[in-house]
Design a protein around this motif. Structure first.
Motif: not given
Length: 411
Positions: A315, A318-319, A321
């Motif tokens: 996740d 996907e952001r 990072e």
């Protein structure tokens, strides 16, 4: 085909969520784009409680095969496909020559699925007791990339590594299990035959017994008179635990608890991370995008808590990072591993370094398993000593009291 959860945005920018069926995450994203949606997140769908229970019941009644048979199947598939043999013909030959009858029957059903128009991955997915989600996902990747023969070769190596780890754990637990079994048997013998004999002696004393002695007599009486309740409770507890640990919440709690066990917790953690590193490296080497590889591996590390932390890494990616930041956020990797992940991201050789991480954890697990007996032995000795002390005090304290009273009376 598999189910995928998605988050997407429409032309007005509104967020939409849902589920759809596709052969891969990439195919699911393409379906969303064809509908005029912009994919934000696509991942394998998580089963709800009812689906998990149905899956557990299906696995309970389905056939399973040994890891050795699955390794042989993977090696044979690699050889036959590399030689240009069609898949259906290869499966028919292995079905006829399979030494494992259950595997032969499964391959026959897989071949029939292929003849009816299903893809190989979809056909294998119909037998979850034999082919794990990771195995099916890797085969699906091989079909998409056209490197199915290489995928089966890498799956053979992966299964060989898993078998080695399981064999090492079994060998290390053999001695502690034997000691615990002897302790349990001794406890049953003492409560059924020894304590009742002393109970008759205590009954003739006519004196008030110490609390510890009354407790031992009560336990012995319950084991003799209520053995059927103990048996029913043990069976019911076992079945209830199996059902509870098969549900998403129960498995998460149980897998997290296992990591906190004394001595064994750190071994389970390192073995799980070794499997994650090797599986992730295998997926990346096979051409799977890092985000999708994390999603596949998270569902197959055999520990729901670690899988949840890995999903957190995905996740984060996907952001936008870095993988290093996500790995730090999991709070399960050692500083050495974090440093190797940082170097892998910087150099573009993340798959190679993760493979080395898997080897590093494997060597640490081997060392821990070799010293497991010496680590557990003090705990077993202390537990045995406490049990013997309780038994001795409970049985002999009334006798000592009777002896003191006799001495005072004689004086």
């Amino acid at each position: 085909m598999a189910d995928f959860e998605y988050t997407a945005r429409n032309g007005q920018g509104a967020a939409l969520t849902g589920r759809l069926e596709a052969s891969s995450a990439q195919a699911a994203a393409e379906q969303l784009q064809a509908r005029g949606l912009i994919p934000v997140m696509v991942r394998a769908a998580r089963p709800n409680a009812a689906e998990s229970l149905n899956l557990w019941l299906a696995r309970l009644g389905s056939r399973s095969v040994s890891t050795e048979s699955l390794m042989l199947f993977s090696r044979q598939m690699n050889t036959l496909l590399r030689s240009g043999v069609p898949i259906i013909r290869a499966l028919r030959g292995m079905q006829d020559s399979a030494s494992d009858k259950r595997l032969g029957e499964t391959l026959g059903e897989v071949r029939q699925s292929l003849e009816s128009g299903r893809e190989l991955a979809a056909a294998l997915a119909r037998h979850p007791r034999v082919f794990s989600p990771f195995y099916v996902a890797m085969v699906r990747i091989g079909e998409v990339t056209g490197r199915l023969d290489a995928i089966f070769d890498r799956l053979f190596v992966h299964l060989e590594f898993d078998k080695f780890m399981v064999d090492q754990v079994k060998a290390a637990l053999r001695y502690p299990s034997f000691v615990l079994g002897v302790m349990a048997a001794a406890l049953v013998v003492v409560n059924i035959w020894v304590v009742p004999a002393f109970a008759q002696i205590f009954a003739g004393m006519g004196a008030e017994l110490p609390l510890l002695t009354r407790f031992l007599l009560g336990v012995s009486r319950f084991m003799i008179e209520g053995w059927y309740l103990l048996l029913a409770g043990a069976i019911g507890g076992y079945l209830g635990f199996r059902v509870w640990s098969g549900l998403p919440r129960g498995r998460l709690v149980w897998d997290r608890f296992k990591l906190r066990l004394p001595v064994m917790g750190k071994i389970i953690l390192k073995a799980t991370l070794a499997r994650f590193a090797r599986s992730f490296a295998l997926a990346v080497k096979s051409g799977v995008p890092i985000v999708q590889a994390l999603g596949v591996v998270a569902a197959t590390v055999d520990n729901a808590y670690i899988g949840q932390r890995i999903e957190g890494m995905r996740d984060g990616l996907e952001r936008g990072e870095s993988m290093l930041k996500g790995a730090i956020g999991t709070q399960v990797f050692t500083p050495v591993v974090l440093q190797m992940i940082a170097v892998g991201e910087e150099s573009g050789a993340l798959d190679e370094l993760l493979d080395e991480i898997g080897g590093l954890y494997q060597r640490e697990v081997e060392y821990e398993l070799k010293t497991l007996a010496s680590q557990i032995e003090p705990i077993l000795v202390v537990a045995l000593g406490i049990m013997m002390l309780i038994m001795a005090l409970g049985i002999f304290m009334p006798i000592w009291d009777l002896g003191r009273l006799a001495l005072k009376g004689g004086g």
